[in-house]
Design an enzyme around this catalytic site. Structure first.
Site, PDB file in Angstrom:
ATOM      1  N   CYS A   1       0.837  -1.205   0.000  1.00 22.70           N
ATOM      2  CA  CYS A   1       0.000   0.000   0.000  1.00 22.70           C
ATOM      3  C   CYS A   1       0.873   1.256   0.000  1.00 22.70           C
ATOM      4  O   CYS A   1       0.632   2.197  -0.751  1.00 22.70           O
ATOM      5  CB  CYS A   1      -0.923  -0.011   1.218  1.00 22.70           C
ATOM      6  SG  CYS A   1      -2.035   1.403   1.296  1.00 22.70           S
TER       7      CYS A   1
ATOM      8  N   CYS B   1      -6.020  -2.929   7.439  1.00 18.18           N
ATOM      9  CA  CYS B   1      -7.252  -2.132   7.376  1.00 18.18           C
ATOM     10  C   CYS B   1      -8.445  -2.867   6.774  1.00 18.18           C
ATOM     11  O   CYS B   1      -9.580  -2.636   7.176  1.00 18.18           O
ATOM     12  CB  CYS B   1      -6.998  -0.815   6.647  1.00 18.18           C
ATOM     13  SG  CYS B   1      -6.635  -0.967   4.894  1.00 18.18           S
TER      14      CYS B   1
END
Length: 370
Positions: free
Chosen positions: A114, A211
């Protein structure tokens, strides 16, 4: 004119900085501090997945609550704030590979991908499109001016250091990035700064899990993304004996001891995941130890080219301290790391991060392969 706190020879008011705001206390403090110093701050929050979808979870980063929190900080400090829909980019660049890596028997780290593929690539380009002089984040890592170029160093607070997750940051990205929290000695200092600015997130708890993974259940997410992924197979001892049946390789990780369901006898650990044959290979703890670690996709941040073996320190897990090793580069761009002392539980899909011999400067790293 002396350099301002971000290293530019102009007034803060003439220096535009895009702050990547997750809605947590760290990035909120970065934005608030820079705004208070008079910088031309633009806050940007990424919506990484549909927070109404099944993948979403309470307290996850970059979901609805966090967008709201980031917006409130921007309103409190009086700077503009934008929300960008990066859902498709995030799925293509991070979530899909995460699922496929698990299915192949690896143990991936989506947070690194990410940073590498979304925040420090796509968002960084957006910051440049906004004519920003730099982009700042709330990561705990230090950027220092070296003799030749900007250098990456571990955070002053080694307990919060995030260098393991940022090893793939390139020199070009590092030249543009700023990490204003890296010098702080503790998280308490960050929270005190948030309280000083009257930010609503001052007491907000840290996010714990990945997440998009509810309650840390990787297997549940992968089964949702790849239906039928959990195909059962044999649990096989290193000596060839079949000891039982497993529920699918996605439920196991290298080094795992509990939950194997084979009971009794000597303690056995997962040594290898053979996804092609749907086999989980187990054996005694000493069989987990290894000294040779093959790497691919190297990123090198040293001052001299990586064209010969060199001694340095490496981390093969985010939670372990750097250890002495020798890095041996290969002609095809891969490398092998030889550890001075064997380590246990080294798994394909994890990162091996390089540090200089005092363990401070980050020299890059690579992905552990089979």
């Amino acid at each position: 004119m002396p350099l301002n706190s971000l290293g530019f020879d102009k007034a803060p008011a003439d220096t535009r900085v895009v702050v990547a705001m997750s809605g947590g206390v760290d990035s909120s403090v970065v934005a608030a501090e820079l705004a208070a110093e008079g910088y031309d701050v633009v806050g940007v929050t990424l919506q990484l997945y549909d927070h109404g979808a099944a993948l979403a979870k309470k307290g996850a980063c970059c979901a609805g609550r966090d967008i709201h929190d980031a917006r409130r900080v921007a309103e409190t400090m009086g700077f503009p704030h934008y929300v960008l829909d990066y859902e498709n980019k995030f799925r293509e660049s991070v979530i899909d590979e995460f699922a496929d890596a698990y299915l192949a028997g690896a143990t991936p780290i989506p947070c690194i991908r990410c940073n590498e593929r979304v925040k420090f690539r796509d968002l960084l380009e957006t910051a440049k499109d906004l004519d920003a002089d730099c982009m700042a984040t709330g990561h705990y890592i230090q950027r220092k001016a070296g003799t030749a170029k900007a250098e990456l160093h571990r955070a002053a607070d080694h307990d919060r250091d995030q260098s393991y997750f940022l090893f793939s940051t390139t020199q070009q990205q590092l030249d543009y990035l700023r990490f204003p929290l890296g010098h702080l000695k503790s998280k308490a200092e960050t929270r005190a700064l948030a309280a000083k600015h009257g930010l609503s997130v001052a007491d907000k708890p840290d996010s714990q899990d990945i997440c998009f993974v509810p309650n840390g259940s990787y297997a549940a997410v992968i089964e949702k993304l790849r239906p039928g992924a959990a195909e059962p197979g044999d649990i096989v001892h290193l000596d060839g004996r079949v000891l039982g049946e497993h529920r699918g390789v996605i439920h196991y990780t290298i080094g795992q001891r509990r939950g194997l369901g084979i009971g009794g006898g000597e303690p056995l650990y997962v040594l290898k995941l053979d996804a092609d044959a749907h086999r989980v290979i187990v054996g005694p703890k000493e069989a987990l130890a290894t000294r040779r670690v093959p790497l691919k996709e190297l990123n090198w941040l040293g001052d001299t080219p990586l064209d010969a073996p060199r001694d340095l320190e490496v981390k093969v897990r985010s939670t372990r301290p750097p250890r002495e090793a020798r890095l041996i580069p290969m002609a095809d761009g891969t490398a092998e790391v030889e550890l001075m002392v064997a380590e246990e539980g080294i798994a394909p899909g994890q990162a091996c991060v390089f540090y200089d011999d005092d363990g401070s400067r980050v020299l890059g790293g690579g992905w552990i392969t089979r």
